[in-house]
Scaffold this motif. Sequence first.
Motif, PDB file in Angstrom:
ATOM      1  N   SER A  40       0.768  -1.122  -0.032  1.00  0.00           N
ATOM      2  CA  SER A  40       0.142  -0.154   0.151  1.00  0.00           C
ATOM      3  C   SER A  40       0.956   1.048  -0.157  1.00  0.00           C
ATOM      4  N   LEU A  41       0.541   2.167  -1.015  1.00  0.00           N
ATOM      5  CA  LEU A  41       1.278   3.425  -0.921  1.00  0.00           C
ATOM      6  C   LEU A  41       0.558   4.642  -0.961  1.00  0.00           C
ATOM      7  N   PRO A  42      -0.095   4.809   0.239  1.00  0.00           N
ATOM      8  CA  PRO A  42      -1.215   5.912   0.081  1.00  0.00           C
ATOM      9  C   PRO A  42      -0.692   7.185  -0.183  1.00  0.00           C
ATOM     10  N   CYS A  43       0.646   7.712   0.129  1.00  0.00           N
ATOM     11  CA  CYS A  43       1.052   9.163  -0.335  1.00  0.00           C
ATOM     12  C   CYS A  43       1.678   8.962  -1.639  1.00  0.00           C
ATOM     13  N   GLY A  44       1.694   7.779  -2.400  1.00  0.00           N
ATOM     14  CA  GLY A  44       2.053   7.689  -3.685  1.00  0.00           C
ATOM     15  C   GLY A  44       3.477   7.573  -3.815  1.00  0.00           C
ATOM     16  N   GLY A  45       4.111   7.227  -2.675  1.00  0.00           N
ATOM     17  CA  GLY A  45       5.538   6.766  -2.650  1.00  0.00           C
ATOM     18  C   GLY A  45       6.281   8.198  -2.256  1.00  0.00           C
ATOM     19  N   ARG A  46       5.811   9.286  -1.796  1.00  0.00           N
ATOM     20  CA  ARG A  46       6.459  10.318  -1.569  1.00  0.00           C
ATOM     21  C   ARG A  46       7.149  10.570  -0.165  1.00  0.00           C
ATOM     22  N   GLY A  47       7.084   9.547   0.650  1.00  0.00           N
ATOM     23  CA  GLY A  47       7.655   9.416   2.081  1.00  0.00           C
ATOM     24  C   GLY A  47       7.171  10.430   3.035  1.00  0.00           C
ATOM     25  N   THR A  48       5.802  10.631   2.974  1.00  0.00           N
ATOM     26  CA  THR A  48       5.000  11.364   3.906  1.00  0.00           C
ATOM     27  C   THR A  48       4.188  10.804   4.697  1.00  0.00           C
ATOM     28  N   CYS A  49       3.528   9.360   4.439  1.00  0.00           N
ATOM     29  CA  CYS A  49       2.848   8.986   5.097  1.00  0.00           C
ATOM     30  C   CYS A  49       3.004   7.638   6.134  1.00  0.00           C
ATOM     31  N   GLY A  50       4.437   7.123   6.026  1.00  0.00           N
ATOM     32  CA  GLY A  50       4.774   6.198   6.860  1.00  0.00           C
ATOM     33  C   GLY A  50       4.104   5.089   6.620  1.00  0.00           C
ATOM     34  N   LYS A  51       3.197   4.553   5.618  1.00  0.00           N
ATOM     35  CA  LYS A  51       2.539   3.447   5.926  1.00  0.00           C
ATOM     36  C   LYS A  51       3.112   1.917   5.000  1.00  0.00           C
ATOM     37  N   CYS A  52       4.209   2.318   4.352  1.00  0.00           N
ATOM     38  CA  CYS A  52       4.747   1.242   3.417  1.00  0.00           C
ATOM     39  C   CYS A  52       5.665   0.529   4.222  1.00  0.00           C
ATOM     40  N   ARG A  53       5.743   0.270   5.356  1.00  0.00           N
ATOM     41  CA  ARG A  53       6.718  -0.393   6.399  1.00  0.00           C
ATOM     42  C   ARG A  53       6.981  -1.826   5.659  1.00  0.00           C
ATOM     43  N   ARG A  82      11.868  -0.552   7.388  1.00  0.00           N
ATOM     44  CA  ARG A  82      12.185   0.679   6.426  1.00  0.00           C
ATOM     45  C   ARG A  82      10.873   0.839   5.791  1.00  0.00           C
ATOM     46  N   LEU A  83      10.934   2.115   5.019  1.00  0.00           N
ATOM     47  CA  LEU A  83       9.793   2.323   4.262  1.00  0.00           C
ATOM     48  C   LEU A  83      10.169   1.837   2.646  1.00  0.00           C
ATOM     49  N   ALA A  84       9.035   1.160   2.282  1.00  0.00           N
ATOM     50  CA  ALA A  84       9.136   0.545   0.997  1.00  0.00           C
ATOM     51  C   ALA A  84       9.414   1.631  -0.248  1.00  0.00           C
ATOM     52  N   CYS A  85       9.057   2.765   0.031  1.00  0.00           N
ATOM     53  CA  CYS A  85       8.893   3.623  -1.246  1.00  0.00           C
ATOM     54  C   CYS A  85      10.402   4.271  -1.224  1.00  0.00           C
ATOM     55  N   GLN A  86      10.987   4.240  -0.152  1.00  0.00           N
ATOM     56  CA  GLN A  86      12.196   4.913   0.394  1.00  0.00           C
ATOM     57  C   GLN A  86      13.474   4.029   0.008  1.00  0.00           C
TER      58      GLN A  86
HETATM   59  S1  FES Z   1       4.157   5.336   0.390  1.00  0.00           S
HETATM   60 FE1  FES Z   1       3.898   6.990   1.912  1.00  0.00          FE
HETATM   61  S2  FES Z   1       5.783   6.768   3.134  1.00  0.00           S
HETATM   62 FE2  FES Z   1       6.008   5.211   1.548  1.00  0.00          FE
END
Ligand code: FES
Length: 615
Positions: A40-53, A82-86
């Motif tokens: 799940s990438l709720p913030c589109g992978g911008r590293g602002t939601c912290g949901k993609c652990r 870690r955050l999957a998008c980062q």
């Molecule tokens: S998708 Fe939001 S922090 Fe990774």
Amino acid sequence: MPEPKFDACHIRFSPDDKAAFVTCGASLAEAAARAGVLISLPCGGRGTCGKCRIRVLSGEVTEPTDAERSLLTEAEIAAGFRLACQARVLTEAALEVPQDSRALDRKEIGLLQSRRFSFEPGVCNCVVEVEQASLGDQRSDLDRLRAALGEDFDLPCSLKALRRLPASTRASGRSTRVIAAANRIVHVSPASELNGIYGAAVDLGTTTVVGYLFDLETGEYLASAASYNPQARHGADVVSRINYAMTNSHGLTDLHQEAVGVVNDVIAQAAHQAGVGLDDIYEVTLVGNTCMHHLFLGVDPRHLGQSPYVPSLTELVNAEARDIGLDVHPSANVAVLPVIAGFVGADTVGLILAGELTERPHAAMAVDIGTNGEVALWNGRDLLVASCAAGPAFEGAQIQHGTRAMPGAIERVEVRDGDLLAITIGGLPAVGICGSGLFDAVAVLLELGAVDSMGRLVAAEGLPEALARRVSGEGPSRQVLLAAADESGDGRPVVLTAHDIRQVQLAKGAVRAAVELLLAEAGLTAEDLGEVLLAGAFGNYVNPRSILRIGLLPPSVPEERVHGVGNAAGAGAALALLSLAEREKAVELAHQAQHLELFTSIKFQEVFAEAMLFV
Ligand code: FES
């Protein structure tokens, strides 16, 4: 970023036990998507939601970014989170994906997860002690097996099961396993021999076909697979398929074989993913519109295309897999759910069943946005249904860069700082745009004034600067850039063309007209609707605001009453597979539904013309 240590890294995911090779330096989210594990990438992978652990169990990844340090605690980072998008992979690695970081597979049947039902599949499995034959007991093997099963089990036995009878009833231990489906004994074996009992539920759509695999001993969902319907080469909609069947000597045979072939294909893909043998699949349930229903059964659909547009049959059909040509257990039961009318099929029955439309205490509507759009309306007493030809746009067909809801598909389009932001499934480089992305893209372009009320893409002059840079071409050749070449999966830009917007306009106009006419027939207004369920192969993600903005639903429906329910037709097929009571309910619903014919309605044409406009 530190230099990766190898060109390609092998990344393994648990507890899925899936793996993929990715270019070292790829994000964990990209590696997961390539392995078929959706994050799940709720913030589109911008590293602002912290949901993609994701937790790194072994291997090396890049140092935590500032975003990770602000969204994860030190203890979490020390534990490998870690955050999957980062984070990006540097070496071969093993990663663990927590449940709350997962995105629903776009084919998944979200409704089933919240739907209560009694688990009572149509396949029954029992083990009995069979008396051994002797000079004093010379009953046949089958008679002794029947005696062991008891009077309630006086069922005919398939030829394959009969052939296994002598060895099975004489095996050491004398315990014999019997599997029955649809009042037939389909399998007999020594009790010790069992690989499992599985079933498949299939949604045979005009454009997209989805199959789901379940364990019929536990009810557990195991895997799903999707494919495009190969019949599309004869035309995008059901009318062109009917014409092909009517005008070609092998038309019906071709279409039947293609339908069976693609159903075999999705079942085989799902079975392969789950490590299940095809011979261990003992029941298949299937939904589809009436044309697909007829073609799958090999029933001539020509009368669906001629006034008075009646189907050859409407009831539930039980057939043996071998008679249809399905590559599962040859005696497996294939239950094809009932249809309602010539253009309102078993997929609508599945949607009404899964959405529990008739259980609602208030007026409610369910809309299935497929190539054949179907609308069902419950007013607390009557169940009204209608269908319309929406075209395949929302399933990604006949759209220049349209695609199914799959990893890399643009599923959301938002406005950020006056510019468009395209968000893909799995955070992968864009491969195209799927239905939910199309809803969003057109809604956003309307909002920014880039599309006018007639559905025309306007010239770049006067648009916000960032958006204007995305518009190119003139008149009907105009297009909007959604993802540049360096953001796409194949190095080619993903665009939305004026023609694509026209397809969306036609589709939404048809569905809206059906919605308006059903409401009028029921004496209701849009404000009376307590709930609107939106179903379709576009996936579980759908933005109600976009649906309302493009005018697919009347704007007076409150946004909070609109819910995306994913592939509800598939959920209906799954319910019918997992519960005989639900299967019976499907039959009752098909009887109960009152069909409103829109196919030849002059009123429909009038309302459609108005509903085409973007207001
Ligand atoms: S998708 Fe939001 S922090 Fe990774």
